[in-house]
Design a protein around this motif. Structure first.
Motif: not given
Length: 362
Positions: A32, A35, A50-51, A77, A93, A274, A276
């Protein structure tokens, strides 16, 4: 890292800017990355996207993780505090290109802001009220009010990937990396043409040969200094641009010797669902004098003093400014923010790092 994270009220930043050191580290699950990062008005709370489709809340006074908010269906995001520290907005997202208004108190949605037909690349909350701006790949900038689900206005521009309010909340800036321009609009007359247009084409060309800066690519952030003098355009390349907020003239090219970061910018094509992009890995200090940035391909942070004279770069370019200090850390900094009320810096990529001044070094 030191255990004490007590945040002292803002003292003169020039006295302590080179003494910041990591004081708290928060690990994240494998694979992870963080971002975006934002502080609330009080400076007490910090918010990160966070992703793994979560939003993480931290208490900076306690130096502790406070809450995890899940957004598995829509992704997350550009999480931003509103002026109510328990309420946030963030961009989707997945599923749609909407913006969501969330109460963290009970983890319930207050409102949805729909209308964009492309990925949201920029969110900026007005410093003066409940309004905010959103930029999108659909070539529009929308003006919103948190109290209404409908957009209050819209600007159409070529690739307006980044947006910012000036400190007075009377001017909005729209940056188009492909067009290499920054447009300034009077917020009260946003439906009229911009009152200023800053073309950075020649500026960017100046640094392409010497440093490998890619013209028109990799812009990651747009920010006014709190004193209103500067606009900072951050990039994922080997430098950032600090321009005069009134004339658009280049004040400094903030060179980072370690080079580009390799991270995706908001307008970049995402190679996989996935993937980012990162928000800016640089920010201005509250006094409007210093820029704090990630160290490119290396770890730690860099600091530039906007009041210094440039000229140390290759080709004797008087606009080039080298870092005045390197703040050491073993962790990379994909996103960076300076607390608006306390002497605390936050950086994050795979882990979250809180930095405070080491008074023995100040």
């Amino acid at each position: 890292m030191a255990a004490d994270t007590a945040t002292a009220p803002m003292s003169r930043i020039s006295d302590i800017i080179t003494s910041f050191r990591p004081t708290k580290l928060f690990k994240a699950p494998p694979a992870t990355a963080y971002t975006s990062v934002d502080f609330d008005d009080s400076g007490e709370f910090m918010l990160l996207s966070r992703t793994d489709d979560t939003i993480q809340l931290f208490n900076t006074k306690a130096g502790a993780h406070a809450k995890e908010l899940k957004s598995q269906k829509y992704g997350s995001a550009l999480a931003r505090f509103t002026h109510h520290s328990t309420s946030i907005i963030y961009a989707s997202t997945k599923v749609d290109d909407g913006i969501r208004y969330l109460s963290m108190h009970d983890n319930s949605f207050i409102r949805y802001f729909r209308g964009h037909t492309g990925r949201v690349t920029g969110l900026a909350v007005s410093p003066g009220g409940d309004q905010f701006l959103s930029a999108s790949l659909d070539n529009t900038v929308k003006l919103w009010d948190c109290r209404s689900p409908n957009a209050q206005g819209q600007l159409e521009a070529e690739s307006p990937y980044l947006v910012a309010y000036d400190p007075s909340a009377s001017v909005i800036a729209v940056a188009s990396p492909p067009a290499q321009t920054v447009l300034l609009y009077d917020l009260k007359n946003y439906d009229k043409p911009p009152f200023a247009s800053f073309d950075l084409l020649d500026t960017e060309k100046r640094f392409a040969a010497d440093f490998g800066q890619r013209p028109g690519e990799g812009w990651t952030g747009l920010e006014f200094s709190n004193n209103g003098k500067y606009i900072l355009i951050t990039t994922n390349g080997p430098g950032h641009y600090l321009i005069d907020a009134f004339s658009g003239d280049l004040v400094h090219y903030l060179h980072r010797p370690s080079g580009a970061t390799g991270r995706l910018a908001p307008g970049d094509s995402l190679p996989e669902p996935t993937a980012a992009y990162m928000q800016a890995d640089a920010c201005m200090t509250p006094d409007g004098r210093y820029v704090v940035s990630g160290n490119g391909s290396q770890t730690g942070l860099l600091v530039w003093d906007a009041q210094e004279k440039g000229g140390s770069g290759r080709g004797d370019n008087k606009m080039v400014l080298e870092p005045m200090a390197e703040l050491p850390s073993t962790k990379a900094a994909g996103v960076v923010a300076f607390n608006p009320r306390f002497n605390l810096v936050a950086s994050a990529e795979r882990e979250v790092v809180m930095w405070i001044p080491d008074l023995d070094l100040a």
